[in-house]
Design an enzyme around this catalytic site. Structure first.
Site, PDB file in Angstrom:
ATOM      1  N   LYS A  66     -37.382  18.743  -5.010  1.00  0.00           N
ATOM      2  CA  LYS A  66     -35.956  18.008  -4.769  1.00  0.00           C
ATOM      3  C   LYS A  66     -35.922  16.772  -5.696  1.00  0.00           C
ATOM      4  O   LYS A  66     -36.871  15.843  -5.667  1.00  0.00           O
ATOM      5  CB  LYS A  66     -36.113  17.623  -3.212  1.00  0.00           C
ATOM      6  CG  LYS A  66     -35.616  18.661  -2.227  1.00  0.00           C
ATOM      7  CD  LYS A  66     -34.312  18.990  -2.563  1.00  0.00           C
ATOM      8  CE  LYS A  66     -33.321  18.025  -1.843  1.00  0.00           C
ATOM      9  NZ  LYS A  66     -33.194  17.794  -0.399  1.00  0.00           N
ATOM     10  N   HIS A  67     -34.949  16.523  -6.416  1.00  0.00           N
ATOM     11  CA  HIS A  67     -34.629  15.602  -7.460  1.00  0.00           C
ATOM     12  C   HIS A  67     -35.815  15.384  -8.008  1.00  0.00           C
ATOM     13  O   HIS A  67     -36.340  14.195  -8.251  1.00  0.00           O
ATOM     14  CB  HIS A  67     -34.148  14.477  -6.365  1.00  0.00           C
ATOM     15  CG  HIS A  67     -32.973  14.647  -5.940  1.00  0.00           C
ATOM     16  ND1 HIS A  67     -31.701  14.608  -6.629  1.00  0.00           N
ATOM     17  CD2 HIS A  67     -32.731  15.020  -4.562  1.00  0.00           C
ATOM     18  CE1 HIS A  67     -30.616  14.909  -5.577  1.00  0.00           C
ATOM     19  NE2 HIS A  67     -30.898  15.211  -4.575  1.00  0.00           N
ATOM     20  N   ASN A 229     -44.278   5.487  -9.283  1.00  0.00           N
ATOM     21  CA  ASN A 229     -45.669   5.760  -8.800  1.00  0.00           C
ATOM     22  C   ASN A 229     -45.742   6.777  -7.760  1.00  0.00           C
ATOM     23  O   ASN A 229     -44.871   7.038  -6.978  1.00  0.00           O
ATOM     24  CB  ASN A 229     -45.942   4.195  -8.134  1.00  0.00           C
ATOM     25  CG  ASN A 229     -46.487   3.197  -8.956  1.00  0.00           C
ATOM     26  OD1 ASN A 229     -46.836   3.372 -10.285  1.00  0.00           O
ATOM     27  ND2 ASN A 229     -45.989   1.976  -8.637  1.00  0.00           N
ATOM     28  N   HIS A 390     -42.225  10.298 -15.906  1.00  0.00           N
ATOM     29  CA  HIS A 390     -40.982   9.688 -15.655  1.00  0.00           C
ATOM     30  C   HIS A 390     -39.894  10.928 -16.388  1.00  0.00           C
ATOM     31  O   HIS A 390     -40.419  11.500 -17.243  1.00  0.00           O
ATOM     32  CB  HIS A 390     -40.885   8.510 -16.641  1.00  0.00           C
ATOM     33  CG  HIS A 390     -41.590   7.255 -15.719  1.00  0.00           C
ATOM     34  ND1 HIS A 390     -41.195   6.601 -14.601  1.00  0.00           N
ATOM     35  CD2 HIS A 390     -42.879   6.982 -15.954  1.00  0.00           C
ATOM     36  CE1 HIS A 390     -41.797   6.054 -14.055  1.00  0.00           C
ATOM     37  NE2 HIS A 390     -43.033   5.977 -15.100  1.00  0.00           N
TER      38      HIS A 390
END
Length: 390
Positions: A66-67, A229, A390
């Site tokens: 999800k996302h 994180n 990221h």
């Protein structure tokens, strides 16, 4: 095909949108539906995760994304009767791959609502039947049997997103992305995660079982594709709690630990025996269980509320009962994508039954963290390398 037009970007106002490749052909084929920008971010990240899990363990693997972060990831190990009930799989014939997805979806069913699915192996009929009744946006796999494809194509009134990926595709060693007109470039994270990353045991307890090693590798590979994180708890071949994208390491540990605790409490006999009305859909059951376990349980079992969900009024799961249930939890492992700066992370982790930890190390307070592990007999390995994503 070198490019694929998308409906829109991250948001409907971001047009035009496409994915493309400069040389060669796209490694993906859309077999059904029209995936969007975030769908493909989930698809390509989740595929890498399950591919690496399969390579590291030899077992079929699945992820629920999800996302652009995993809500769950798991290996294809058999389900006991309790897990079958928790994961809505009672009465189903489950292949190893179906077990992997049931586990991945079952880690955090609230977060997995409307997930993107990744499978390491060809999707079979058994796995498609597990997926059939779940609310999900789409799936990526290296292939589909005819029976599985027919089941999946019937989802979402025929619009379910089904993507096939070439399992032999190898991306370029340099990756790029653009932010605010500026191009970022770096080498791909080709770090291979295996048991050698668990050899530097820095605590008094220097014993890791085969199951702990497997689950610690599961944590590390999951963290490699989780927005940092991040902290990950695992048990029994599956992730049971992920804390992603938090600015503070202790908040990652608490968030993931709270999710792991909810997963453990879903095993409680009172939760398994909740008398749901037959007309209550799975997402509503998941929400009711989540609230029932929480301090706001009156919102679903109060005198003026219970009949909306249950055939009779359930007794509450008291704070004392929850504390007693969680106190007997053992065998949980934890991974962190960067070093723990303080021992408070260990204090929180051990309350969720953590007995083994892997983290990079490298903090000026490493000894404080090691001392805290020694206080509770926890085994901790320093893998020596960070896993930011990221």
């Amino acid at each position: 095909m070198t490019e694929l037009e998308l409906k829109y970007g991250c948001n409907p106002n971001q047009k035009p949108a496409r994915i493309f490749i400069k040389e060669g052909e796209l490694p993906v084929t859309v077999l059904n539906g029209k995936p969007g920008y975030i769908n493909f971010l989930d698809a390509l990240n989740s595929w890498q995760l399950v591919k690496e899990l399969k390579q590291a363990t030899g077992l079929p693997a699945a992820a629920s994304f999800k996302h652009v972060s995993p809500a769950g990831a798991a290996l294809g190990l058999p389900l006991d009767d309790t897990l079958k009930k928790m994961y809505f799989c009672e009465g189903l014939e489950l292949s190893p791959l179906a077990c992997a997805y049931a586990r991945a979806r079952g880690a955090d069913r609230m977060s997995s609502f409307g997930d993107w699915i990744a499978l390491s192996d060809v999707c079979d009929e058994s796995t498609a039947k597990v997926i059939q009744h779940e609310v999900t946006d789409g799936i990526i796999a290296p292939g589909y049997t005819d029976e599985a494809l027919a089941i999946l194509k019937a989802k979402r009134k025929g619009g379910y997103n089904i993507v096939q990926i070439d399992p032999d595709y190898q991306p370029e060693p340099i990756e790029r992305k653009q932010v605010y007109g500026v191009v970022f470039e770096q080498g791909r994270n080709e770090l291979k995660i295996d048991e050698s990353m668990l050899e530097n045991l820095v605590t008094d307890n220097k014993t890791l079982t085969d199951e702990q090693k497997r689950d610690l590798m599961l944590c590390l590979i999951t963290l490699k594709y989780t927005q940092s994180n991040s902290v990950c708890y695992a048990q029994g071949g599956q992730v049971i709690g992920v804390g992603a994208g938090q600015q503070s390491r202790i908040h990652c540990t608490r968030l993931a630990g709270n999710k792991a605790d909810i997963w453990q409490l879903r095993h409680h006999p009172k939760v398994l025996a909740l008398p749901f009305r037959e007309d209550i859909a799975r997402p509503n059951r998941d929400n009711a269980i989540d609230v029932y376990i929480s301090d706001e349980y009156e919102d679903v079992i109060g005198d003026d509320m219970w009949a909306e969900t249950f055939t009779e009024q359930p007794a509450p799961l008291t704070a004392e009962e929850k504390k007693a249930w969680l106190a007997q939890v053992k065998g949980v492992v934890l991974g962190s994508d960067a070093f723990f700066p303080f021992g408070d992370n260990i204090e929180r982790a051990r309350r969720s039954g953590v007995e083994a930890i892997v983290q990079p190390g490298g903090s000026i307070r490493d000894q404080q963290v090691i001392d805290t592990c020694n206080k509770y007999g926890i085994a901790m390995a320093f893998c020596g390398i960070r896993l930011f994503h990221h």
